[in-house]
Design a protein around this motif. Sequence first.
Motif, short mmCIF file in Angstrom:
data_model
loop_
_atom_site.label_atom_id
_atom_site.label_comp_id
_atom_site.label_asym_id
_atom_site.label_seq_id
_atom_site.Cartn_x
_atom_site.Cartn_y
_atom_site.Cartn_z
N VAL A 139 0.87 -1.18 0.00
CA VAL A 139 0.00 0.00 0.00
C VAL A 139 0.90 1.23 0.00
O VAL A 139 1.61 1.48 0.97
N PRO A 140 0.93 1.99 -1.09
CA PRO A 140 1.73 3.22 -1.10
C PRO A 140 1.15 4.25 -0.14
O PRO A 140 0.05 4.08 0.38
N LYS A 141 1.89 5.32 0.06
CA LYS A 141 1.53 6.34 1.06
C LYS A 141 0.08 6.80 0.92
O LYS A 141 -0.38 7.13 -0.18
N ARG A 142 -0.62 6.82 2.07
CA ARG A 142 -1.97 7.37 2.11
C ARG A 142 -2.02 8.43 3.18
O ARG A 142 -1.39 8.31 4.23
N LEU A 143 -2.81 9.48 2.93
CA LEU A 143 -3.00 10.54 3.94
C LEU A 143 -4.25 10.24 4.74
O LEU A 143 -5.19 9.63 4.22
N SER A 144 -4.25 10.70 6.00
CA SER A 144 -5.43 10.42 6.83
C SER A 144 -6.68 11.10 6.28
O SER A 144 -7.80 10.65 6.56
N THR A 145 -6.51 12.16 5.47
CA THR A 145 -7.70 12.80 4.89
C THR A 145 -8.39 11.91 3.86
O THR A 145 -9.52 12.18 3.46
N SER A 146 -7.74 10.81 3.46
CA SER A 146 -8.38 9.89 2.52
C SER A 146 -9.35 8.95 3.22
O SER A 146 -10.06 8.19 2.57
N VAL A 147 -9.38 9.00 4.56
CA VAL A 147 -10.29 8.10 5.30
C VAL A 147 -11.50 8.91 5.76
O VAL A 147 -11.34 9.86 6.54
N PRO A 148 -12.68 8.54 5.29
CA PRO A 148 -13.87 9.31 5.66
C PRO A 148 -14.03 9.40 7.18
O PRO A 148 -13.94 8.39 7.87
N GLY A 149 -14.18 10.61 7.68
CA GLY A 149 -14.45 10.80 9.11
C GLY A 149 -13.22 10.83 10.00
O GLY A 149 -13.33 11.06 11.20
N ALA A 150 -12.03 10.54 9.46
CA ALA A 150 -10.84 10.46 10.32
C ALA A 150 -10.32 11.84 10.71
O ALA A 150 -9.67 11.99 11.75
N VAL A 151 -10.58 12.86 9.87
CA VAL A 151 -10.03 14.20 10.10
C VAL A 151 -11.19 15.20 10.03
O VAL A 151 -12.01 15.10 9.13
N PRO A 152 -11.25 16.13 11.00
CA PRO A 152 -12.33 17.13 10.95
C PRO A 152 -12.30 17.91 9.64
O PRO A 152 -11.20 18.16 9.10
N ASP A 153 -13.49 18.27 9.13
CA ASP A 153 -13.58 19.00 7.85
C ASP A 153 -12.68 20.23 7.87
O ASP A 153 -12.63 20.96 8.85
N GLY A 154 -11.94 20.41 6.79
CA GLY A 154 -11.14 21.62 6.66
C GLY A 154 -9.75 21.52 7.25
O GLY A 154 -8.88 22.30 6.93
#
Length: 600
Positions: free
Chosen positions: A328-343
């Motif tokens: 699995v190449p690099k993924r950002l936490s913003t790619s996971v629905p709900g993991a990071v507050p909007d914005g």
Amino acid sequence: MIGIVAATAAGRRAAADLAAAWPGRTAVYDGPVAEAVRRAFAECGQLVCFLATGATVRLVAPLLAGKAEDPGVVCVDEARRFAVALLGGHAGGANALAAEVADVLGAQPVVTTATDAAGIPGLDALGLPVEGDVAAVTRAVLDGSPVRLDADRTRPLPALPPCVRADAPAGSPVLRISDRTGGPDRATGGGPDGASDGPPAGGPDGGPDGGAAAPAAVLRPASLVVGVGASRGAPAAEVLALVRAALADAGLSAASVAELSTVDAKADEPGLVEAARTLGVPLTTHPAGVLAAVPVPNPSAAPLAAVGTPSVAEAAALASAPGGELLVPKRLSTSVPGAVPDGRAAMCTAAVARRAVRGRLALVGLGPGARDLLTPRARAELRRASVVVGLDQYVDQVRDLLRPGTRTEESGLGAEEERARTAVRLAREGLAVALVGSGDAGVYAMASPALAEAGEDIDVVGVPGVTAALAAAALLGAPLGHDHVAISLSDLHTPWEVIERRVRAAAESDLVVTFYNPRSRGRDRQLPAALGILAAHRAPGTPVGVARAVSRPGEWHTVTTLADVDVTTVDMTTVVTVGNTATRRVAGRMVTPRGYRWQQ
Ligand code: SAH
């Protein structure tokens, strides 16, 4: 801690003996037994109860929580005859504890776990997490009925019984060894289910309606590494959500994660530490310089500025899995629905790598022959192996110790190079291999040719064995009490001039000498020549020990002298030990003093 409970005077004496034998390992629970058992059960990982099994069953029954949580319980009768593994045989370690207790008290261990009694490893005793219908698959293994082995790639597991095989008929219970999810826990017997990652069914299905679901158990190898990067203050929940999504979306099991890996600068980052603890894996770290040198698909400028490497997640995953592959190449936490507050920007990155398969090569010395001169560690390694490689006569010597289903690769005398190559090749394929030899596997034996072939891509474990010189010395007396040397008289691979030079050096430096490979039918010139060289530096009365077939049928030995030694008593199963100028014959035994100062 091992909690000990006893009810009677005899029980308390036995409890005291056990506590004395294991200082710091035990806690004795006094007082009324019901209360003592309750407290010990709550506070200790294991219990030894000097109580009847019936009484113990009644006392622990209301306390049982489950196989994974309960302590292992061993019961010992007052006469110290039996140590019964009552509860938690595998998970609680009661089977092993019963054996230990029995050793101390001179009792007999009683183990009733079916897999132990049958010599087959329990699926839960292989050191890997196991999921699914473990009971049903274990039962099938014990019954000897076919079980379909569905392994992604071989890992160095002990031997599985012959009924566990890749070509078992459709509909058989399934044992998977895989870090992938995807297959349902109950695999269908070759149905059209495209979601299963098992091999497609070969023939028509047995049942008219597609066949009943077969039970399946899955062993999870510790094969995955998750590389993680985090900005300062990244919440553990965000790290965990990203790690879990990265695994799940790639169809990988969290139970196969062996470690989280990151850059040294983040060793104490609370979110990472907490995430590793939650996953039950270590957090390993690498210097930025090491990570900067790992080629990765997605380098970027931000980590380069912050911690000095263009990649943390991908590089750390690969650095912890040498020779492995990035799944699995690099993924950002913003790619996971709900993991990071909007914005808000992503505070973590993750990447997953799979470790390369590492086989295991054990170099196992079997000792001079007798079973009780084979070490417990050698025995354990033989049972840890799925393939045993060796000279036919040595494999024969230990065949009864191997687990059912262990493959053997035997060869005749003289095929050393080939044996060594075979063992290393099988280990490279990812198998658990034991290369066996008599005495010590490193003394005029297989360890050197094997390790000359082996690379860094396999794990190597050496198990020392009692070499012939030591076994012979124990028969002869104490011939090796001062400096000594072993010399092989076989000039098959070593020129005679070299051997002669070494014998002369030993003679001149007054070393006790043990000759290996001293004499065979076609090679009888060397021993008299070597003894002649020693005789030029030592008195004719110097003691000489001849020991043949030590600890084997037909064992024979004699203590004679340089002048009287009869070389016709010597053959290829013999060692000859020649004393130094201080060696004496005392009461028929050979004794080499530890030095002149000691004698005064
Ligand atoms: N690895 C073995 C040695 C292999 S060389 C070890 O550590 O013992 C083979 C030689 O070892 C034989 O020719 C003989 O000299 C000696 N040897 C091996 N087993 C022996 C035994 N049981 N009794 C006496 N000599 C033995």
